[in-house]
Scaffold this motif. Sequence first.
Motif, PDB file in Angstrom:
ATOM      1  N   LYS A  64       8.962  12.307  -4.732  1.00  0.00           N
ATOM      2  CA  LYS A  64       7.730  11.666  -5.182  1.00  0.00           C
ATOM      3  C   LYS A  64       6.630  12.003  -4.173  1.00  0.00           C
ATOM      4  CE  LYS A  64       9.624   9.517  -8.644  1.00  0.00           C
ATOM      5  NZ  LYS A  64       9.215   9.777 -10.025  1.00  0.00           N
ATOM      6  N   PRO A  65       5.370  11.866  -4.574  1.00  0.00           N
ATOM      7  CA  PRO A  65       4.296  12.185  -3.622  1.00  0.00           C
ATOM      8  C   PRO A  65       4.330  11.307  -2.362  1.00  0.00           C
ATOM      9  CG  PRO A  65       3.425  11.944  -5.846  1.00  0.00           C
ATOM     10  CD  PRO A  65       4.857  11.511  -5.901  1.00  0.00           C
ATOM     11  N   ALA A  66       4.705  10.068  -2.505  1.00  0.00           N
ATOM     12  CA  ALA A  66       4.740   9.184  -1.328  1.00  0.00           C
ATOM     13  C   ALA A  66       5.907   9.593  -0.421  1.00  0.00           C
ATOM     14  CB  ALA A  66       4.887   7.735  -1.764  1.00  0.00           C
ATOM     15  N   LEU A  89       5.783   0.739  -9.192  1.00  0.00           N
ATOM     16  CA  LEU A  89       5.286   2.057  -9.591  1.00  0.00           C
ATOM     17  C   LEU A  89       3.858   2.211  -9.097  1.00  0.00           C
ATOM     18  CD1 LEU A  89       5.185   4.697 -11.376  1.00  0.00           C
ATOM     19  CD2 LEU A  89       4.432   3.200 -13.253  1.00  0.00           C
ATOM     20  N   CYS A  90       3.614   3.279  -8.371  1.00  0.00           N
ATOM     21  CA  CYS A  90       2.230   3.537  -7.952  1.00  0.00           C
ATOM     22  C   CYS A  90       1.545   4.298  -9.080  1.00  0.00           C
ATOM     23  CB  CYS A  90       2.192   4.336  -6.652  1.00  0.00           C
ATOM     24  SG  CYS A  90       0.485   4.514  -6.079  1.00  0.00           S
ATOM     25  N   PRO A  91       0.517   3.713  -9.678  1.00  0.00           N
ATOM     26  CA  PRO A  91      -0.099   4.340 -10.849  1.00  0.00           C
ATOM     27  C   PRO A  91      -0.915   5.569 -10.500  1.00  0.00           C
ATOM     28  CG  PRO A  91      -1.310   2.366 -10.229  1.00  0.00           C
ATOM     29  CD  PRO A  91      -0.129   2.444  -9.310  1.00  0.00           C
ATOM     30  N   CYS A  92      -1.228   5.756  -9.224  1.00  0.00           N
ATOM     31  CA  CYS A  92      -2.128   6.867  -8.881  1.00  0.00           C
ATOM     32  C   CYS A  92      -1.470   8.220  -9.100  1.00  0.00           C
ATOM     33  CB  CYS A  92      -2.611   6.706  -7.445  1.00  0.00           C
ATOM     34  SG  CYS A  92      -3.691   5.266  -7.279  1.00  0.00           S
ATOM     35  N   HIS A  93      -0.257   8.406  -8.565  1.00  0.00           N
ATOM     36  CA  HIS A  93       0.408   9.714  -8.712  1.00  0.00           C
ATOM     37  C   HIS A  93       1.885   9.552  -9.013  1.00  0.00           C
ATOM     38  CE1 HIS A  93      -2.974   9.955  -5.806  1.00  0.00           C
ATOM     39  NE2 HIS A  93      -3.350  10.916  -6.613  1.00  0.00           N
ATOM     40  N   GLY A  94       2.300   8.371  -9.410  1.00  0.00           N
ATOM     41  CA  GLY A  94       3.651   8.201  -9.935  1.00  0.00           C
ATOM     42  C   GLY A  94       4.765   7.953  -8.936  1.00  0.00           C
ATOM     43  N   SER A  95       4.454   7.649  -7.710  1.00  0.00           N
ATOM     44  CA  SER A  95       5.543   7.318  -6.778  1.00  0.00           C
ATOM     45  C   SER A  95       6.214   6.013  -7.204  1.00  0.00           C
ATOM     46  CB  SER A  95       5.009   7.165  -5.353  1.00  0.00           C
ATOM     47  OG  SER A  95       4.566   8.408  -4.866  1.00  0.00           O
ATOM     48  N   ILE A 144       0.862  -1.189   0.000  1.00  0.00           N
ATOM     49  CA  ILE A 144       0.000   0.000   0.000  1.00  0.00           C
ATOM     50  C   ILE A 144       0.896   1.235   0.000  1.00  0.00           C
ATOM     51  CG2 ILE A 144      -1.684   1.333   1.329  1.00  0.00           C
ATOM     52  CD1 ILE A 144      -2.870  -1.262   2.322  1.00  0.00           C
ATOM     53  N   CYS A 145       0.684   2.090  -0.994  1.00  0.00           N
ATOM     54  CA  CYS A 145       1.504   3.291  -1.156  1.00  0.00           C
ATOM     55  C   CYS A 145       1.327   4.229   0.037  1.00  0.00           C
ATOM     56  CB  CYS A 145       1.093   3.987  -2.447  1.00  0.00           C
ATOM     57  SG  CYS A 145       1.983   5.504  -2.789  1.00  0.00           S
ATOM     58  N   SER A 146       2.441   4.817   0.476  1.00  0.00           N
ATOM     59  CA  SER A 146       2.396   5.697   1.650  1.00  0.00           C
ATOM     60  C   SER A 146       1.859   7.092   1.308  1.00  0.00           C
ATOM     61  CB  SER A 146       3.791   5.809   2.277  1.00  0.00           C
ATOM     62  OG  SER A 146       4.744   6.263   1.321  1.00  0.00           O
ATOM     63  N   HIS A 147       1.464   7.317   0.073  1.00  0.00           N
ATOM     64  CA  HIS A 147       0.846   8.605  -0.275  1.00  0.00           C
ATOM     65  C   HIS A 147      -0.640   8.545   0.074  1.00  0.00           C
ATOM     66  CE1 HIS A 147      -0.521  11.660  -3.515  1.00  0.00           C
ATOM     67  NE2 HIS A 147      -0.185  12.298  -2.420  1.00  0.00           N
ATOM     68  N   LEU A 148      -1.449   7.988  -0.786  1.00  0.00           N
ATOM     69  CA  LEU A 148      -2.890   7.965  -0.514  1.00  0.00           C
ATOM     70  C   LEU A 148      -3.464   6.551  -0.538  1.00  0.00           C
ATOM     71  CD1 LEU A 148      -4.051  11.130  -2.513  1.00  0.00           C
ATOM     72  CD2 LEU A 148      -3.677  10.909  -0.051  1.00  0.00           C
ATOM     73  N   GLY A 149      -2.606   5.564  -0.477  1.00  0.00           N
ATOM     74  CA  GLY A 149      -3.114   4.220  -0.248  1.00  0.00           C
ATOM     75  C   GLY A 149      -3.412   3.365  -1.449  1.00  0.00           C
ATOM     76  N   CYS A 150      -2.995   3.757  -2.647  1.00  0.00           N
ATOM     77  CA  CYS A 150      -3.150   2.853  -3.793  1.00  0.00           C
ATOM     78  C   CYS A 150      -2.198   1.665  -3.643  1.00  0.00           C
ATOM     79  CB  CYS A 150      -2.828   3.577  -5.097  1.00  0.00           C
ATOM     80  SG  CYS A 150      -4.021   4.846  -5.550  1.00  0.00           S
ATOM     81  N   SER A 151      -2.429   0.647  -4.441  1.00  0.00           N
ATOM     82  CA  SER A 151      -1.516  -0.488  -4.418  1.00  0.00           C
ATOM     83  C   SER A 151      -0.592  -0.397  -5.634  1.00  0.00           C
ATOM     84  CB  SER A 151      -2.297  -1.802  -4.434  1.00  0.00           C
ATOM     85  OG  SER A 151      -1.414  -2.866  -4.132  1.00  0.00           O
TER      86      SER A 151
HETATM   87  S1  FES Z   1      -1.295   6.917  -3.824  1.00  0.00           S
HETATM   88 FE1  FES Z   1       0.655   6.272  -4.550  1.00  0.00          FE
HETATM   89  S2  FES Z   1       1.431   8.040  -5.454  1.00  0.00           S
HETATM   90 FE2  FES Z   1      -0.452   8.737  -4.696  1.00  0.00          FE
END
Ligand code: FES
Length: 203
Positions: free
Chosen positions: A176-178, A158-164, A129-136
Amino acid sequence: MPDTTADASVDNSRRNWIAITCGAGAVGGVAVAVPFVSSLAPSERARAAGAPVQVDIGAIQPGEKLTVEWRGKPVWIVRRTPEQLAALPKVDALLADPNSQRKPDELTPEYARNEHRSIKPEVLVAVGICSHLGCSPSDKFQPGAQPSLPDDWAGGFLCPCHGSTFDMAGRVYKNKPAPDNLEVPPHMYLSDTRLLIGEDKKA
Ligand code: FES
């Protein structure tokens, strides 16, 4: 097939991360072990929600990932190749927290505060789980140039939500956002191939 004990936070939280993962086209690895405990009574489900999960990791080949569920979260188990391990120190300067010093009590148990962030060098265990907003994040194990990644990509996620982006130890790249590395959950080996996720001390 891996043998997992029931985890049931299942219903809502499991659906959420599976939905995010599928939406991102990020299902990967050798198998997804999702225990179904919806038939349990509510009190049994509550008890199972915090239970550790046992996993047989013997069938995971180098370069493969197995995903299991623990407390409603996807936990990745990746058997890294010698090449993937060798790439880790080469990207240290590009990472936000290469030595896992941020929030160590939350993100990196003491036994994983090393270059490979793991007990056994080749076996990464991390919450997907990405440490930015929780996408996988998606698996991007193949090194080299590819869409959304730098030409000198060393392999990782690669987190597809915001590119982390994260390396093969779940360490986040700088700028990166994360903000943080992926969480390494408490875990321990019950045998050479049997892993317990959710507990790291012998009772
Ligand atoms: S939730 Fe992963 S980069 Fe935003």
